[in-house]
Design a protein around this motif. Structure first.
Motif, PDB file in Angstrom:
ATOM      1  N   MET A  34     -34.295 -20.086 -19.650  1.00 38.65           N
ATOM      2  CA  MET A  34     -34.570 -20.992 -18.535  1.00 38.65           C
ATOM      3  C   MET A  34     -33.779 -20.479 -17.355  1.00 38.65           C
ATOM      4  O   MET A  34     -32.631 -20.042 -17.505  1.00 38.65           O
ATOM      5  N   GLY A  35     -34.383 -20.521 -16.198  1.00 40.44           N
ATOM      6  CA  GLY A  35     -33.713 -19.962 -15.041  1.00 40.44           C
ATOM      7  C   GLY A  35     -33.897 -20.812 -13.797  1.00 40.44           C
ATOM      8  O   GLY A  35     -34.694 -21.749 -13.775  1.00 40.44           O
ATOM      9  N   TRP A  36     -33.118 -20.480 -12.781  1.00 43.40           N
ATOM     10  CA  TRP A  36     -33.250 -21.083 -11.464  1.00 43.40           C
ATOM     11  C   TRP A  36     -33.560 -19.977 -10.461  1.00 43.40           C
ATOM     12  O   TRP A  36     -32.908 -18.919 -10.472  1.00 43.40           O
ATOM     13  N   PHE A  37     -34.536 -20.243  -9.643  1.00 44.47           N
ATOM     14  CA  PHE A  37     -34.869 -19.384  -8.520  1.00 44.47           C
ATOM     15  C   PHE A  37     -34.819 -20.246  -7.268  1.00 44.47           C
ATOM     16  O   PHE A  37     -34.831 -21.466  -7.344  1.00 44.47           O
ATOM     17  N   ARG A  38     -34.763 -19.608  -6.119  1.00 38.62           N
ATOM     18  CA  ARG A  38     -34.782 -20.381  -4.875  1.00 38.62           C
ATOM     19  C   ARG A  38     -35.593 -19.632  -3.829  1.00 38.62           C
ATOM     20  O   ARG A  38     -35.724 -18.405  -3.876  1.00 38.62           O
ATOM     21  N   GLN A  39     -36.119 -20.412  -2.903  1.00 39.70           N
ATOM     22  CA  GLN A  39     -36.892 -19.833  -1.819  1.00 39.70           C
ATOM     23  C   GLN A  39     -36.541 -20.547  -0.523  1.00 39.70           C
ATOM     24  O   GLN A  39     -36.783 -21.753  -0.378  1.00 39.70           O
ATOM     25  N   ALA A  40     -35.961 -19.801   0.381  1.00 40.95           N
ATOM     26  CA  ALA A  40     -35.640 -20.328   1.705  1.00 40.95           C
ATOM     27  C   ALA A  40     -36.864 -20.175   2.605  1.00 40.95           C
ATOM     28  O   ALA A  40     -37.745 -19.345   2.351  1.00 40.95           O
ATOM     29  N   ALA A  41     -36.906 -20.962   3.634  1.00 40.86           N
ATOM     30  CA  ALA A  41     -38.037 -20.940   4.565  1.00 40.86           C
ATOM     31  C   ALA A  41     -38.211 -19.544   5.153  1.00 40.86           C
ATOM     32  O   ALA A  41     -37.252 -18.947   5.652  1.00 40.86           O
ATOM     33  N   GLY A  42     -39.408 -19.012   5.058  1.00 39.24           N
ATOM     34  CA  GLY A  42     -39.706 -17.720   5.625  1.00 39.24           C
ATOM     35  C   GLY A  42     -39.216 -16.528   4.821  1.00 39.24           C
ATOM     36  O   GLY A  42     -39.324 -15.394   5.273  1.00 39.24           O
ATOM     37  N   LYS A  43     -38.679 -16.792   3.639  1.00 34.67           N
ATOM     38  CA  LYS A  43     -38.155 -15.710   2.813  1.00 34.67           C
ATOM     39  C   LYS A  43     -38.844 -15.698   1.457  1.00 34.67           C
ATOM     40  O   LYS A  43     -39.484 -16.657   1.043  1.00 34.67           O
ATOM     41  N   GLU A  44     -38.680 -14.582   0.748  1.00 34.07           N
ATOM     42  CA  GLU A  44     -39.239 -14.479  -0.579  1.00 34.07           C
ATOM     43  C   GLU A  44     -38.364 -15.231  -1.588  1.00 34.07           C
ATOM     44  O   GLU A  44     -37.175 -15.419  -1.373  1.00 34.07           O
ATOM     45  N   ARG A  45     -39.009 -15.612  -2.658  1.00 34.91           N
ATOM     46  CA  ARG A  45     -38.284 -16.243  -3.760  1.00 34.91           C
ATOM     47  C   ARG A  45     -37.263 -15.276  -4.332  1.00 34.91           C
ATOM     48  O   ARG A  45     -37.553 -14.081  -4.462  1.00 34.91           O
ATOM     49  N   GLU A  46     -36.092 -15.799  -4.685  1.00 36.59           N
ATOM     50  CA  GLU A  46     -35.065 -14.943  -5.259  1.00 36.59           C
ATOM     51  C   GLU A  46     -34.462 -15.572  -6.512  1.00 36.59           C
ATOM     52  O   GLU A  46     -34.392 -16.794  -6.652  1.00 36.59           O
ATOM     53  N   PHE A  47     -34.019 -14.732  -7.390  1.00 41.81           N
ATOM     54  CA  PHE A  47     -33.371 -15.135  -8.625  1.00 41.81           C
ATOM     55  C   PHE A  47     -31.997 -15.708  -8.326  1.00 41.81           C
ATOM     56  O   PHE A  47     -31.275 -15.201  -7.471  1.00 41.81           O
ATOM     57  N   THR A  91     -29.230 -22.935   1.494  1.00 47.11           N
ATOM     58  CA  THR A  91     -30.335 -23.848   1.774  1.00 47.11           C
ATOM     59  C   THR A  91     -31.653 -23.234   1.323  1.00 47.11           C
ATOM     60  O   THR A  91     -32.001 -22.122   1.713  1.00 47.11           O
ATOM     61  N   ALA A  92     -32.377 -23.957   0.482  1.00 45.77           N
ATOM     62  CA  ALA A  92     -33.641 -23.458  -0.072  1.00 45.77           C
ATOM     63  C   ALA A  92     -34.248 -24.533  -0.961  1.00 45.77           C
ATOM     64  O   ALA A  92     -33.602 -25.537  -1.270  1.00 45.77           O
ATOM     65  N   ILE A  93     -35.473 -24.278  -1.373  1.00 44.14           N
ATOM     66  CA  ILE A  93     -36.063 -25.056  -2.461  1.00 44.14           C
ATOM     67  C   ILE A  93     -35.675 -24.339  -3.748  1.00 44.14           C
ATOM     68  O   ILE A  93     -35.906 -23.128  -3.877  1.00 44.14           O
ATOM     69  N   TYR A  94     -35.124 -25.082  -4.669  1.00 46.70           N
ATOM     70  CA  TYR A  94     -34.679 -24.512  -5.943  1.00 46.70           C
ATOM     71  C   TYR A  94     -35.695 -24.874  -7.017  1.00 46.70           C
ATOM     72  O   TYR A  94     -36.055 -26.041  -7.191  1.00 46.70           O
ATOM     73  N   TYR A  95     -36.127 -23.849  -7.738  1.00 45.94           N
ATOM     74  CA  TYR A  95     -37.133 -24.011  -8.777  1.00 45.94           C
ATOM     75  C   TYR A  95     -36.549 -23.663 -10.144  1.00 45.94           C
ATOM     76  O   TYR A  95     -35.882 -22.641 -10.308  1.00 45.94           O
ATOM     77  N   CYS A  96     -36.853 -24.506 -11.104  1.00 44.59           N
ATOM     78  CA  CYS A  96     -36.527 -24.230 -12.490  1.00 44.59           C
ATOM     79  C   CYS A  96     -37.732 -23.526 -13.126  1.00 44.59           C
ATOM     80  O   CYS A  96     -38.875 -23.831 -12.775  1.00 44.59           O
ATOM     81  N   ALA A  97     -37.467 -22.611 -14.043  1.00 47.98           N
ATOM     82  CA  ALA A  97     -38.559 -21.872 -14.663  1.00 47.98           C
ATOM     83  C   ALA A  97     -38.215 -21.520 -16.107  1.00 47.98           C
ATOM     84  O   ALA A  97     -37.036 -21.443 -16.459  1.00 47.98           O
ATOM     85  N   VAL A  98     -39.250 -21.308 -16.895  1.00 47.42           N
ATOM     86  CA  VAL A  98     -39.080 -20.955 -18.305  1.00 47.42           C
ATOM     87  C   VAL A  98     -39.798 -19.651 -18.608  1.00 47.42           C
ATOM     88  O   VAL A  98     -40.964 -19.476 -18.245  1.00 47.42           O
ATOM     89  N   SER A  99     -39.070 -18.756 -19.267  1.00 47.39           N
ATOM     90  CA  SER A  99     -39.683 -17.551 -19.834  1.00 47.39           C
ATOM     91  C   SER A  99     -39.543 -17.655 -21.346  1.00 47.39           C
ATOM     92  O   SER A  99     -38.428 -17.840 -21.850  1.00 47.39           O
ATOM     93  N   GLN A 100     -40.632 -17.525 -22.046  1.00 41.44           N
ATOM     94  CA  GLN A 100     -40.583 -17.575 -23.496  1.00 41.44           C
ATOM     95  C   GLN A 100     -40.470 -16.190 -24.115  1.00 41.44           C
ATOM     96  O   GLN A 100     -40.383 -16.063 -25.331  1.00 41.44           O
ATOM     97  N   THR A 101     -40.449 -15.170 -23.276  1.00 40.92           N
ATOM     98  CA  THR A 101     -40.500 -13.803 -23.770  1.00 40.92           C
ATOM     99  C   THR A 101     -39.407 -12.887 -23.259  1.00 40.92           C
ATOM    100  O   THR A 101     -39.195 -11.812 -23.811  1.00 40.92           O
ATOM    101  N   HIS A 102     -38.698 -13.278 -22.217  1.00 41.20           N
ATOM    102  CA  HIS A 102     -37.733 -12.376 -21.589  1.00 41.20           C
ATOM    103  C   HIS A 102     -36.394 -13.071 -21.369  1.00 41.20           C
ATOM    104  O   HIS A 102     -36.122 -13.588 -20.283  1.00 41.20           O
TER     105      HIS A 102
END
Length: 124
Positions: A34-47, A91-102
């Motif tokens: 399980m991980g957290w990524f974030r994406q700031a306005a106008g930028k790419e999503r980052e780990f 400052t960003a939107i923070y997203y939780c994510a799941v990888s079942q393989t990595h």
């Protein structure tokens, strides 16, 4: 299917703290990450961080090391992100994510399931 629900975002002054939570439900996994990524306005999503579910590994991106702490509660299928010494650049939107393989992957493409995101705003 895995459903993810994040909570804990908000507005905080620089130097302050927030704690994010992400609870998984549905097809519960026993490996991967399980991980957290974030994406700031106008930028790419980052780990931000990845918590290996089957082992004990936790990875962080360099910019948050020493300030952010990830943890997990396997019994509750939940991970947490304690964010201290927050900076305006966090400052960003923070997203939780799941990888079942990595386990421990820093690549968003390896994560199949994503939450809806929670806004974190750090004022200067």
């Amino acid at each position: 299917q895995v459903q993810l629900v994040e909570s804990g975002g908000g507005l905080v002054q620089a130097g302050g703290s927030l704690r994010l939570s992400c609870k998984a439900s549905g097809r519960i996994f026993t490996s991967g990450a399980m991980g957290w990524f974030r994406q700031a306005a106008g930028k790419e999503r980052e780990f931000v961080t990845a918590v290996s579910w089957g082992g004990n590994g936790i990875r962080y991106t360099d910019s948050v090391k020493g300030r952010f702490t990830a943890s997990r509660d396997r019994a509750e299928n939940t991970i947490y992100l304690q964010m201290d010494s927050l900076k305006p650049e966090d400052t960003a939107i923070y997203y939780c994510a799941v990888s079942q393989t990595h386990p421990g992957s820093t690549f968003g493409g390896n994560y199949r399931y994503w939450g809806q995101g929670t806004q974190v705003t750090v004022s200067s």
